[in-house]
Design a protein around this motif. Structure first.
Motif, PDB file in Angstrom:
ATOM      1  N   MET A   1      41.631  81.691  -2.524  1.00 61.50           N
ATOM      2  CA  MET A   1      40.531  80.785  -2.172  1.00 61.50           C
ATOM      3  C   MET A   1      41.002  79.333  -2.244  1.00 61.50           C
ATOM      4  N   CYS A   2      41.884  79.031  -3.186  1.00 62.46           N
ATOM      5  CA  CYS A   2      42.408  77.668  -3.334  1.00 62.46           C
ATOM      6  C   CYS A   2      43.424  77.312  -2.257  1.00 62.46           C
ATOM      7  N   VAL A   3      43.942  78.307  -1.569  1.00 61.24           N
ATOM      8  CA  VAL A   3      44.836  78.049  -0.441  1.00 61.24           C
ATOM      9  C   VAL A   3      44.016  77.697   0.796  1.00 61.24           C
ATOM     10  N   VAL A   4      42.936  78.421   1.023  1.00 61.27           N
ATOM     11  CA  VAL A   4      42.148  78.225   2.241  1.00 61.27           C
ATOM     12  C   VAL A   4      41.082  77.145   2.099  1.00 61.27           C
ATOM     13  N   MET A   5      40.771  76.746   0.878  1.00 57.03           N
ATOM     14  CA  MET A   5      39.778  75.698   0.630  1.00 57.03           C
ATOM     15  C   MET A   5      40.364  74.693  -0.352  1.00 57.03           C
ATOM     16  N   ASP A   6      39.723  73.547  -0.469  1.00 57.87           N
ATOM     17  CA  ASP A   6      40.156  72.543  -1.430  1.00 57.87           C
ATOM     18  C   ASP A   6      40.008  73.107  -2.841  1.00 57.87           C
ATOM     19  N   PRO A   7      41.070  73.103  -3.645  1.00 60.86           N
ATOM     20  CA  PRO A   7      40.994  73.671  -4.996  1.00 60.86           C
ATOM     21  C   PRO A   7      39.914  73.032  -5.871  1.00 60.86           C
ATOM     22  N   ALA A   8      39.708  71.733  -5.768  1.00 68.16           N
ATOM     23  CA  ALA A   8      38.661  71.091  -6.567  1.00 68.16           C
ATOM     24  C   ALA A   8      37.297  71.627  -6.171  1.00 68.16           C
ATOM     25  N   ARG A   9      37.098  71.847  -4.896  1.00 63.82           N
ATOM     26  CA  ARG A   9      35.814  72.385  -4.423  1.00 63.82           C
ATOM     27  C   ARG A   9      35.621  73.802  -4.943  1.00 63.82           C
ATOM     28  N   VAL A  10      36.658  74.626  -4.838  1.00 68.25           N
ATOM     29  CA  VAL A  10      36.576  76.008  -5.320  1.00 68.25           C
ATOM     30  C   VAL A  10      36.202  76.020  -6.801  1.00 68.25           C
TER      31      VAL A  10
END
Length: 191
Positions: A39-48
């Motif tokens: 999920m942190c690869v496909v989305m911003d890690p801070a957002r996740v």
């Protein structure tokens, strides 16, 4: 726009959290770390991390229930005393399960944050001593931060710390990573 994508992404992250919570599939134990890292690869890690933290906070607080369900329950006839005792026991069990789930997920999130290369942008963003302007965009610098993502170290730290307080070791890790040494000292003194 970006705001609509954020809402969809937030809803997707909450659904993923609920899949991890379902103990019948064993996903949390078997693949939870992998799912989080992906999920942190496909989305911003801070957002996740912030969306998951808010969702865990709601689970711990018992705010995950649909308010409409509560109104339906109030309209129903009141159970007798024996049924009420059983319901109260089930509620306590659900609370314990929610707290245990939050503890385990926070522990997993902390381990992934500390070790996974995919989380380098979040680690960089959490460090207030590193100005966002000099953090390379691929490592979470200001050029790569979407507008719907918490931008400052303080915003991300505050969101995570509120939820991670259920796990002292994870909280301590977060404080040290975010250079919040006074808070870390307070945690150590309470242990």
């Amino acid at each position: 726009g970006a705001e609509g994508e954020g809402c969809f992404g937030d809803r997707m992250l909450r659904e993923v959290a609920e899949l991890l919570r379902d103990s019948s599939n064993g996903l949390l134990e078997r693949r939870g770390s992998y799912v989080l890292r992906h999920m942190c690869v496909v989305m911003d890690p801070a957002r996740v991390y912030t969306v998951l933290a808010r969702h865990l906070w709601a689970i711990e607080a018992g705010a995950e229930d649909d308010p409409m369900e509560d109104e339906d329950k109030d309209a129903a006839a009141e159970p007798d005393a024996a049924e009420a005792d059983v319901s109260a026991g089930e509620g306590e069990l659900a609370d314990e399960e929610s707290a245990e789930f939050a503890f385990v997920v926070v522990e997993m999130m902390a381990l992934v944050l500390l070790t996974a290369p995919e989380l380098a942008p979040l680690r960089a963003r959490l460090q207030p001593s590193v100005p966002a302007a000099i953090v390379p965009p691929m490592a979470g610098g200001s050029l790569a931060v979407p507008t719907h993502t918490p931008e400052t170290a303080a915003e991300v730290f505050g969101c995570l710390f509120k939820t991670w307080a259920c796990n002292p070791v994870a909280s301590l890790l977060l404080c040290l990573l975010a250079e919040q040494y006074e808070v870390a000292c307070g945690i150590v003194q309470r242990l």
